[in-house]
Design a protein around this motif. Structure first.
Motif, PDB file in Angstrom:
ATOM      1  N   ASP A 157     -21.593   4.081   2.227  1.00  0.00           N
ATOM      2  CA  ASP A 157     -20.343   3.923   2.968  1.00  0.00           C
ATOM      3  C   ASP A 157     -19.237   3.369   2.074  1.00  0.00           C
ATOM      4  O   ASP A 157     -18.073   3.731   2.225  1.00  0.00           O
ATOM      5  CB  ASP A 157     -20.541   3.057   4.216  1.00  0.00           C
ATOM      6  CG  ASP A 157     -21.110   1.699   3.904  1.00  0.00           C
ATOM      7  OD1 ASP A 157     -22.240   1.641   3.402  1.00  0.00           O
ATOM      8  OD2 ASP A 157     -20.422   0.693   4.138  1.00  0.00           O
TER       9      ASP A 157
ATOM     10  N   ALA B 174       0.824  -1.200   0.000  1.00  0.00           N
ATOM     11  CA  ALA B 174       0.000   0.000   0.000  1.00  0.00           C
ATOM     12  C   ALA B 174       0.860   1.253   0.000  1.00  0.00           C
ATOM     13  O   ALA B 174       0.595   2.209  -0.728  1.00  0.00           O
ATOM     14  CB  ALA B 174      -0.910  -0.011   1.220  1.00  0.00           C
TER      15      ALA B 174
ATOM     16  N   LEU C 125     -11.248   3.938 -11.554  1.00  0.00           N
ATOM     17  CA  LEU C 125     -12.682   3.741 -11.348  1.00  0.00           C
ATOM     18  C   LEU C 125     -12.935   2.839 -10.155  1.00  0.00           C
ATOM     19  O   LEU C 125     -12.285   1.815  -9.995  1.00  0.00           O
ATOM     20  CB  LEU C 125     -13.275   3.113 -12.617  1.00  0.00           C
ATOM     21  CG  LEU C 125     -14.769   2.814 -12.615  1.00  0.00           C
ATOM     22  CD1 LEU C 125     -15.589   4.087 -12.502  1.00  0.00           C
ATOM     23  CD2 LEU C 125     -15.155   2.080 -13.895  1.00  0.00           C
ATOM     24  N   GLN C 126     -13.872   3.242  -9.309  1.00  0.00           N
ATOM     25  CA  GLN C 126     -14.230   2.416  -8.161  1.00  0.00           C
ATOM     26  C   GLN C 126     -15.717   2.106  -8.177  1.00  0.00           C
ATOM     27  O   GLN C 126     -16.537   2.935  -8.575  1.00  0.00           O
ATOM     28  CB  GLN C 126     -13.889   3.150  -6.857  1.00  0.00           C
ATOM     29  CG  GLN C 126     -12.404   3.204  -6.568  1.00  0.00           C
ATOM     30  CD  GLN C 126     -11.894   1.909  -5.956  1.00  0.00           C
ATOM     31  OE1 GLN C 126     -12.427   1.420  -4.975  1.00  0.00           O
ATOM     32  NE2 GLN C 126     -10.852   1.337  -6.557  1.00  0.00           N
TER      33      GLN C 126
ATOM     34  N   TYR D 182      -6.510   9.653  -1.381  1.00  0.00           N
ATOM     35  CA  TYR D 182      -5.294   9.489  -0.587  1.00  0.00           C
ATOM     36  C   TYR D 182      -4.376   8.412  -1.123  1.00  0.00           C
ATOM     37  O   TYR D 182      -3.163   8.478  -0.966  1.00  0.00           O
ATOM     38  CB  TYR D 182      -5.662   9.172   0.869  1.00  0.00           C
ATOM     39  CG  TYR D 182      -6.425  10.298   1.522  1.00  0.00           C
ATOM     40  CD1 TYR D 182      -5.904  11.596   1.539  1.00  0.00           C
ATOM     41  CD2 TYR D 182      -7.645  10.078   2.129  1.00  0.00           C
ATOM     42  CE1 TYR D 182      -6.599  12.626   2.130  1.00  0.00           C
ATOM     43  CE2 TYR D 182      -8.347  11.101   2.731  1.00  0.00           C
ATOM     44  CZ  TYR D 182      -7.821  12.382   2.727  1.00  0.00           C
ATOM     45  OH  TYR D 182      -8.506  13.400   3.319  1.00  0.00           O
ATOM     46  N   GLN D 183      -4.951   7.381  -1.699  1.00  0.00           N
ATOM     47  CA  GLN D 183      -4.135   6.258  -2.106  1.00  0.00           C
ATOM     48  C   GLN D 183      -3.729   6.371  -3.568  1.00  0.00           C
ATOM     49  O   GLN D 183      -2.562   6.210  -3.911  1.00  0.00           O
ATOM     50  CB  GLN D 183      -4.922   4.960  -1.880  1.00  0.00           C
ATOM     51  CG  GLN D 183      -4.092   3.725  -1.964  1.00  0.00           C
ATOM     52  CD  GLN D 183      -3.111   3.637  -0.814  1.00  0.00           C
ATOM     53  OE1 GLN D 183      -3.200   4.391   0.148  1.00  0.00           O
ATOM     54  NE2 GLN D 183      -2.145   2.759  -0.939  1.00  0.00           N
TER      55      GLN D 183
ATOM     56  N   ILE E  61     -18.008   6.294  -0.007  1.00  0.00           N
ATOM     57  CA  ILE E  61     -17.213   7.232   0.790  1.00  0.00           C
ATOM     58  C   ILE E  61     -15.790   6.703   0.956  1.00  0.00           C
ATOM     59  O   ILE E  61     -14.803   7.415   0.760  1.00  0.00           O
ATOM     60  CB  ILE E  61     -17.902   7.460   2.161  1.00  0.00           C
ATOM     61  CG1 ILE E  61     -19.174   8.270   1.954  1.00  0.00           C
ATOM     62  CG2 ILE E  61     -16.956   8.156   3.126  1.00  0.00           C
ATOM     63  CD1 ILE E  61     -20.139   8.216   3.112  1.00  0.00           C
ATOM     64  N   GLN E  62     -15.713   5.435   1.297  1.00  0.00           N
ATOM     65  CA  GLN E  62     -14.395   4.847   1.473  1.00  0.00           C
ATOM     66  C   GLN E  62     -13.647   4.831   0.128  1.00  0.00           C
ATOM     67  O   GLN E  62     -12.438   5.046   0.081  1.00  0.00           O
ATOM     68  CB  GLN E  62     -14.540   3.441   2.073  1.00  0.00           C
ATOM     69  CG  GLN E  62     -13.299   2.895   2.751  1.00  0.00           C
ATOM     70  CD  GLN E  62     -12.970   3.590   4.072  1.00  0.00           C
ATOM     71  OE1 GLN E  62     -13.355   4.730   4.304  1.00  0.00           O
ATOM     72  NE2 GLN E  62     -12.219   2.932   4.931  1.00  0.00           N
TER      73      GLN E  62
ATOM     74  N   ARG F 118     -12.171   8.223  -0.498  1.00  0.00           N
ATOM     75  CA  ARG F 118     -10.966   8.428   0.301  1.00  0.00           C
ATOM     76  C   ARG F 118      -9.798   7.686  -0.323  1.00  0.00           C
ATOM     77  O   ARG F 118      -8.673   8.187  -0.368  1.00  0.00           O
ATOM     78  CB  ARG F 118     -11.200   7.918   1.723  1.00  0.00           C
ATOM     79  CG  ARG F 118     -12.161   8.797   2.494  1.00  0.00           C
ATOM     80  CD  ARG F 118     -12.643   8.101   3.748  1.00  0.00           C
ATOM     81  NE  ARG F 118     -13.503   8.990   4.525  1.00  0.00           N
ATOM     82  CZ  ARG F 118     -14.351   8.557   5.451  1.00  0.00           C
ATOM     83  NH1 ARG F 118     -14.438   7.272   5.727  1.00  0.00           N
ATOM     84  NH2 ARG F 118     -15.098   9.414   6.112  1.00  0.00           N
ATOM     85  N   LYS F 119     -10.081   6.497  -0.797  1.00  0.00           N
ATOM     86  CA  LYS F 119      -9.007   5.712  -1.399  1.00  0.00           C
ATOM     87  C   LYS F 119      -8.498   6.394  -2.658  1.00  0.00           C
ATOM     88  O   LYS F 119      -7.284   6.511  -2.872  1.00  0.00           O
ATOM     89  CB  LYS F 119      -9.537   4.315  -1.732  1.00  0.00           C
ATOM     90  CG  LYS F 119      -8.537   3.455  -2.427  1.00  0.00           C
ATOM     91  CD  LYS F 119      -8.845   1.995  -2.150  1.00  0.00           C
ATOM     92  CE  LYS F 119      -8.257   1.116  -3.223  1.00  0.00           C
ATOM     93  NZ  LYS F 119      -9.290   0.426  -3.978  1.00  0.00           N
TER      94      LYS F 119
END
Lengths: 412, 257, 233, 313, 289
Positions: free
Chosen positions: A89, A18, A81-82, A100-101, A92-93, A96-97
């Motif tokens: 939820d 990660a 793409l997510q 930040y990631q 939202i996660q 963030r990914k």
């Protein structure tokens, strides 16, 4: 004594992977030639995944075109793409990914109102802009609005204002609705009613309404009860597979032969039209947030042609939303001269940008784009695509159907 | 005669028209050891199940220390001082031997809902559990997981759990079933010792006649759900009806021929 | 025909059989005696593979069967009438028989449903009744006849008399004698007279081991054997 | 000493968690926060499933109820978060008492089905009582006020929130741990193995099962109360049976009946989902395959299997 | 009022489709003691196979009624042989988890193979159109669903009571050991029953295909509905499944119309009430599979 070492090894290696990924992307701040990274969140699994597919196609097409033309600020564009899984939820996660990631510079996407309502309040702390391209809840550019959030697609107010204007021109006086039993269905009816009353206070909004649960599959009891109540006009806010099921069952029950006006608020979605083909009756009013044949401008012409030749069917509103959002970012980043989120947000606010729907402006007060729906009456078949034509089709100017900022309840 | 500690009167249990237990009465005196015997299907286990509250009788009454306990739930009967063991091992295999006993002790001391203390710091209960285990010669195995104990030790642990509830009346259901001869002798000696201590009243079912005759002060023979005979071991041994019940009753004359 | 060689079977963690050996010749009627829990049922179940032995061998007509699946053992020609009869509740008498009917599996068909119903009119009357509603004796008859439907050459019966009234026991005995004409039989029982009357040889089990074996004649002539192993003495 | 291994492991894990923000990428603070919250949910679930042997399909009812209570209190009354959490726990306790009162009457599959029915009733109410719950959109956009007790925390800072969650989850888990190690916990373990025998020891096992159900529900409510402010939303998804399935998966994955099992399972589950979704759109396929393999080859769950090896069982 | 009769008929066609899907679930539970979470996914496969046969291969509808269920049964045999049979002897949670994993796998494979779009299968010409009952219109296809449902009710009833295979299934569900003892190859029966359950689910899918939009994850909704049916009727009870399906059909047919505010609660309320008052279900108890 092996347990701790095993576990920490797993954890450590996990974080090592990660960390490598994160650092590479996270520190990439505006370096020359570094790609511009867009993060998209769409529904990619389950019942509604067709919307995610359309969006991804629009997104892909826009990025290809932009990269072929030299990218944004000379930098190539990439996207990540997510899957939202249609859960707030998860989305939202995922956001963030992405931030930040994966180090994306901007966010876009969101198909459902529920996901949007959950996600939007968390966007400011991510310090990125978000352009919503599908979710239609008024709240995200209303009482939940914030500096970071924009919407390029038509929202419920805009669509229902248009619907009310169409409805007011018909002879129908007694209106009822069939809509999914969740916020979208109830809000559609509420806004439609309010706008219609404003235009023509003599209309009657019936108490007998039908709100089948989302994903109901069998609408016969609801169709029957609406037919029993003998309205003049029916507003239908079912969508996707539900709408396909509804129309086929309504056909069987003679719903469309009763002579009342029928308005389907997301009826002119291409996935619905191509699934139904001739089963979509003639003479009903369908709306879509974007109709590929309704916009006479070079960009739309190019978009429709490129899209149809690449994917074999005309672009849906969701494809257009994603496509337009990428171009909006391009414009904003070029205006800002950087991918820096703050500057991009400032640039987006009040920005007028060319989209397949023509020039649209993100209003400064609520960040809603001034877009309007297309409402049209179904006519003969478009043999090329195997879907109904809309004729006449009436495309509303966003400025006519967008409520004033004060009305939206948005406080920036 | 003093008031019996257990007074069972006209107890019956029907299963779909069949009398599993038919009108059986039994008085057990304090500190007595009564054996309950009978061939398969005689109704012994059903009789036990009713006394311990696992089944409700169809008719009849059960009194314990003068108090009517007919149809009470098992946990209440247990609290009054009746405890039973099971024919097949019914211990908690995932817990240690000592914890098995602690379960019973915790309940006994009214700590079954006590949440804010560590069971492992509960010295009084632990000590008591160790004492109980020691009485049965299981003290060395206190920290073993019960599931890995030998079969014989499991049967002993079964009895340990029973004793831990500090019963006045103990119902043992085939305590030596499946044991090796040596283990059987060990258990018999143990029960004998406990009976001699004068703290307990026992009712025992058993198929091993040597165990029965070793332990019992009095024997009740059941057959086909009914009371067939009752008496001292000597009386029972010489009772022709009992012999017949055990060896089979068909065409007696031929068997004798 | 069947030889059981030093089998050890565990029931859960209880060492139920501790080295049991038996021999049964073609055409014999053999009885297993012993108190409850001595291992009679487990022995029979071990032979048909319901509780496969952990050690030892079981041979049937020269084939080793101790690791075979139960249904294959059944198809070799060993049938079990279990202790608690285990009638398929909810299935009628006729259906219980049909389930076990090996029709279509070739090989000389001795028992047909029509045939047995004719031979045992008591069952014929009950043919459409739910097996669970039968009386104990009726269930026992059904269980035996059901076992016959599998065309056994060796019939195992686990306490066929348990819980039955004397008049029924007599009927079962007659049936047993009749079957013995054509079938090898191993049955377990607690009733000595019954065993003496119907079996030629007996094994007495005690605590999972064979404590005594011999002819039923010897047993009859020496009452001390019965006293020692089986009575209340 | 074998007995000290769990303590050493726990200490190591705690240390790793306490220093986590200093050695992982920023995003993993969110992942860790989610793991902790879901871990508490699964940990509370383990009390009824792993320790007491009750397979519930409705545990999300308490999780979601807790989330809604906190979200509503923050939205409408802007109470300090601590009081909202306490209210969530109290609410979940009452709900669990009501639902549990009925459910503990049944066993096994019937218990599972009844909890599913009650859970979905709560879901239906959350979805259909729109005037109260805002329907499918859920309650979002509430402020994150102060923590309470005069403790000054910038809750909007993910790092601060992480540490707050860490402390609360550790405290709550410690309470759960204490309960599992208490005489009451011993009773539960005994009940899960053999309820009848426990009754014969003089224990009213149904009452014990109810108490365990209520405690588990209460802590699920707390976990919901932490989840709502973490994601700034409480919505019907959090009450749906698919949400109830998560603690079940996590607990079995990690190892039911081991105290750390569900926490471990939550970590594996959340990390798996995070990673698989980064690499492929076919995350369901891979997650399905991984789950199937785990069921087939890790019968006692991951932690259980590892511990079995280590302890030589 | 005229639509009341139509609503009643409609409740019946909902009910019979539910029956077809739930009965397979219940048979699998009854014999294998497995709660098959992937049962709805098998139903979905039936619908997608129909789509392939009719819309892609261009065959008429009718052959799909034969081909698709057999294809799904074949899939089920593979599933049973390579995965499911290893967990029969374990706690019920293991099979639950395994079939849940299977649900995820099948859902995603379907998405990969057929794409996310909404698909529609035209009913055969014979079954198009509507007729009038008490002044209300009712689709012919609804009658076909009712007909197929009743054929399945009759067929399964006949199978269980009139054929040896049915008796063997019932026997295996009542007492596996005894079934083995009378010579039944129980492992094969278990494979057969799982495949049979899948075959029935797929028939449901084929029947549903021309009246329901086909889309990814369409089986996920139906699985909880099927649980409700099975629980209301009685776990392991064949007539119960029929009754449970009728009850739920009526709840759907009328609940949304007359009690819209609590329409979502009703099925679960019914389920809870049955569990509390009669845990074995309305028709439960020992007996027919």
């Amino acid at each position: 004594m092996r347990t701790p070492s095993i576990r920490s090894r797993i954890v450590r290696s996990a974080f090592a992977i990660a960390a490598a990924a994160g650092l590479a992307a996270g520190t990439a701040q505006a370096q020359e030639g570094e790609p511009v990274r867009l993060g998209a969140i769409y529904i990619m699994s389950g019942t509604a995944s067709v919307y995610g597919q359309f969006a991804e196609q629009g997104l892909e097409l826009a990025i290809e075109e932009i990269n072929d033309a030299g990218g944004i600020l000379g930098r190539p564009v990439e996207y990540e793409l997510q899957d939202s899984q249609l859960k707030a939820d998860v989305a939202i996660q995922a956001a963030r990914k992405l931030v930040y990631q994966d180090g994306v510079h901007a966010l876009m996407g969101i198909d459902s109102s529920g996901v949007a309502a959950g996600l939007v309040p968390t966007i400011p702390e991510l310090n990125r802009s978000l352009i919503i391209t599908h979710a239609a809840t008024p709240d995200v550019t209303g009482k939940l609005c914030n500096r970071n959030t924009f919407r390029i697609s038509v929202n419920i107010n805009q669509n229902m204002k248009g619907a009310a204007m169409v409805a007011a021109e018909t002879d129908a006086k007694r209106w009822t609705t069939i809509g999914p039993d969740y916020a979208f269905g109830h809000q559609s009816w509420e806004f439609f009613g309010n706008y219609l009353k404003e235009i023509d206070s003599s209309v009657e909004l019936m108490d007998q309404t039908a709100f089948p649960r989302f994903g109901n599959e069998d609408f016969t009891p609801f169709i029957n009860s609406v037919m029993d109540s003998d309205p003049d006009g029916v507003l239908i806010s079912l969508w996707g597979g539900d709408l396909v099921n509804f129309v086929r069952q309504a056909n069987n029950l003679g719903f469309f032969d009763k002579g009342f006006e029928v308005m389907m608020t997301v009826g002119a979605a291409t996935e619905v039209l191509s699934a139904l083909g001739k089963d979509m009756p003639e003479g009903v009013w369908l709306s879509t947030r974007y109709w590929f044949g309704a916009h006479d401008n070079p960009m739309n012409e190019r978009f429709v042609e490129a899209y149809a030749s690449k994917y074999g069917n005309p672009p849906s509103y969701n494809a257009e939303g994603a496509y337009a959002a990428v171009y909006a970012y391009k414009a904003a980043m070029e205006k800002a001269g950087s991918t820096d989120a703050d500057k991009v947000i400032d640039a987006l606010s009040g920005l007028t940008v060319m989209t397949p729907m023509g020039e649209v402006t993100f209003r400064e007060g609520d960040h809603q784009a001034t877009v309007g729906p297309t409402w049209g009456r179904t006519a003969g078949m478009n043999e090329k695509y195997g879907i109904r034509n809309l004729d006449p089709a009436r495309t509303f100017d966003g400025r006519d159907v967008t409520p004033s900022v004060a009305e939206t309840g948005c406080k920036m | 005669m003093t008031q019996p500690i257990l007074a069972v009167q006209n107890l019956s249990k029907m299963f779909g028209g069949v009398h599993a237990v038919n009108n059986v009465s039994l008085d057990v005196q304090f500190r007595e050891t009564v054996a309950l015997i009978g061939p398969n299907g005689a109704g012994k286990t059903t009789f036990y199940n009713m006394i311990s509250g696992r089944m409700k009788p169809t008719s009849g009454t059960i009194a314990f220390q003068g108090r009517d306990i007919t149809g009470m739930p098992p946990h209440q009967i247990s609290r009054l001082g009746i405890s039973r063991s099971f024919q097949i091992n019914n211990i908690f295999t995932e817990l240690t031997a000592r914890q098995n006993v602690e379960v019973a002790l915790t309940a006994l001391h009214g700590q079954a809902v006590s949440m804010f203390r560590l069971a492992s710091r509960n010295r009084p209960i632990q000590e008591e559990a160790e004492q109980v285990l020691a009485r049965l010669g299981l003290d060395d195995l206190a920290h073993q997981r019960a599931g890995v104990l030998s079969y014989g030790d499991k049967r002993l642990l079964e009895i340990a759990i029973v004793l831990a509830t500090r019963p006045t009346l103990v119902l043992l259901d085939e305590p030596t079933a499946g044991m090796t001869p040596e283990e059987t002798r060990h258990v018999t000696r143990l029960v004998r010792k406990l009976a001699d201590s004068g703290d307990y009243t026992f009712v025992v079912t058993e198929h091993d006649m040597s165990v029965v005759f070793d332990l019992a002060d009095r024997i009740l023979v059941m057959h086909r759900g009914q009371r067939l005979a009752e008496g001292t071991p000597e009386e029972i041994r010489n009772n022709p009806e009992v012999r017949q019940a055990y060896l089979g009753e068909e065409e007696e004359e031929e068997a004798q021929a | 025909m069947l030889s059981v060689e030093d089998i050890h079977t565990f029931y859960g963690e209880s060492h139920a059989l501790q080295g049991v050996s038996l021999e049964i010749g073609e055409g014999e009627v053999v009885c297993l005696l012993g108190r409850n829990g001595a291992g009679k049922s487990t022995t029979l179940k071990s032979i048909v593979g319901l509780t496969p032995p952990a050690r030892g061998r079981v041979r049937f007509e020269q084939r080793e069967i101790q690791r075979m699946a139960t249904y294959r053992i059944s198809r070799l020609g060993i049938a079990l009438v279990p202790e608690d009869r285990r009638i398929f509740a909810g299935l009628t008498v006729k259906e219980n028989l049909e389930v076990a009917d090996q029709a279509g599996r070739g090989a000389g068909k001795r028992w047909t449903i029509e045939g047995v119903l004719e031979a045992y009119p008591m069952l014929a009357e009950l043919r459409d009744q739910d097996g669970a509603t039968l009386s104990g004796g009726q269930q026992q008859m059904l269980a035996i006849v059901r076992a016959l439907m599998t065309e056994p050459r060796l019939l195992l019966m686990d306490e066929p008399n348990e819980g039955l009234a004397p008049v029924i026991v007599q009927q079962i005995g007659e049936l047993l004698d009749e079957l013995a004409q054509t079938t090898t039989i191993l049955f377990s029982d607690q009733s000595v007279p019954f065993a003496l009357k119907h079996a030629t040889r007996a094994y007495i089990l005690e605590k999972g081991q064979v404590a005594w074996s011999g002819s039923t004649r010897e047993m009859r002539d020496d009452p001390s054997i019965q006293e020692r192993y089986l009575s209340v003495a | 000493m074998k007995g000290s291994i769990p303590l050493v492991v726990m200490a190591a894990v705690l240390l790793a968690l306490a220093t986590l923000p200093y050695y992982v990428p920023y995003f993993y603070i969110f992942v860790a926060t989610e793991v902790l919250i879901m871990g508490l949910l699964a940990g509370s679930y383990n009390l009824i499933f792993g320790y007491t042997g009750m397979l519930s399909f409705g545990h999300a009812a308490f999780f979601g109820f807790g989330a809604y209570i906190t979200a509503m209190l923050l939205m409408h009354f802007e109470v300090p978060l601590l009081w909202a959490m306490i209210a969530s726990m109290a609410g979940a306790l009452v709900l669990a008492a009501i639902i549990g009162f009925f459910c503990v009457r049944l066993d096994e599959v019937y218990f599972a089905m009844l909890t599913l029915a009650f859970g979905m009733m709560v879901f239906a109410v959350a979805l259909q009582w729109r005037s109260l719950t805002n329907g499918s959109d859920g309650i979002s956009g509430f402020p994150l006020p102060e923590f309470g007790l005069g403790i000054d925390l910038t809750l909007a800072d993910p790092m601060v929130y992480y540490y707050m969650v860490l402390v609360i989850v550790v405290l709550a888990s410690a309470v759960l741990y204490l309960i599992t190690r208490s005489p009451f916990g011993l009773m539960l373990k005994a009940i899960s193995e053999n309820p009848e025998r426990v009754a014969f020891c003089g224990v009213n096992e149904r009452r014990h099962r109810l108490i365990a159900f209520i405690i588990a529900g209460t802590f699920a409510g707390l976990s919901g109360a932490l989840f709502a402010p973490f994601n700034r939303v409480a919505n019907p998804d959090m009450v749906h049976w698919t949400q109830s399935a998560e603690p079940v998966l996590m607990t079995i994955l990690g190892g039911a009946g081991y105290f750390m099992g569900p926490y471990f399972g939550a970590a594996v589950f959340v990390l798996l989902e995070t990673w698989i979704t980064s690499y492929t759109d076919q995350w369901m396929l891979f997650l399905g395959i991984v789950l199937a393999l785990m069921v087939l080859f890790f019968r006692r769950g991951l932690l259980g299997t590892v511990l079995d090896r280590v302890m030589g069982r | 009022m005229e639509s009341f009769a139509a609503s009643l008929l409609n409740s019946l066609d909902i009910a019979l489709l539910l029956f077809v899907i739930a009965v397979g679930l219940n048979i699998v539970f009854g014999v294998l003691n497995v709660i098959n979470f992937a049962h709805g996914a098998l139903y979905m496969l039936g619908a997608y196979f129909t789509f392939t046969i009719v819309n892609i291969w261009g065959l008429p509808y009718w052959p799909s009624l034969i081909i698709a269920p057999l294809a799904v049964a074949a899939v089920a045999i593979v599933i049973e042989r390579v995965m499911l049979r290893y967990v029969y002897d374990r706690h019920i949670t293991d099979s639950l988890l395994l079939t849940f994993a299977l649900l995820l796998i099948i859902d995603d494979l379907v998405l990969m193979i057929w794409g996310p779009g909404i698909q529609v299968v035209e009913p055969p010409a014979l079954l198009k159109g509507t007729f009038t009952v008490f002044g209300g219109r009712y689709p012919v296809y609804g009658l076909f669903v009712i007909f197929m449902g009743l054929v399945m009710v009759w067929g399964l009833w006949a199978l269980f009571t009139k054929t040896r295979a049915g008796r063997i299934m019932r026997a295996a569900s009542i007492d596996r050991d005894m079934a083995q003892t009378v010579g039944i190859n129980v492992p094969m029966v278990l494979t057969g029953v799982f495949a049979f359950g899948a075959w029935i689910a797929a028939i449901g899918g084929v029947v549903a295909a021309p009246m329901r939009a086909i889309g990814p994850a369409m089986g996920d909704k139906i699985i909880i509905e099927s649980f409700i049916v099975v629980v209301i009727g009685g776990l392991g009870s064949f007539p119960g499944t029929f009754l449970g399906a009728i009850v739920l059909g009526l709840i759907h047919g009328f609940g949304g119309r007359y009690l819209p505010d609590i329409s979502l609660v009703l099925p679960y309320l019914g389920m809870a009430l049955v569990l509390l008052l009669r845990p074995q279900g309305l028709m439960g108890g020992r007996g027919s599979a």
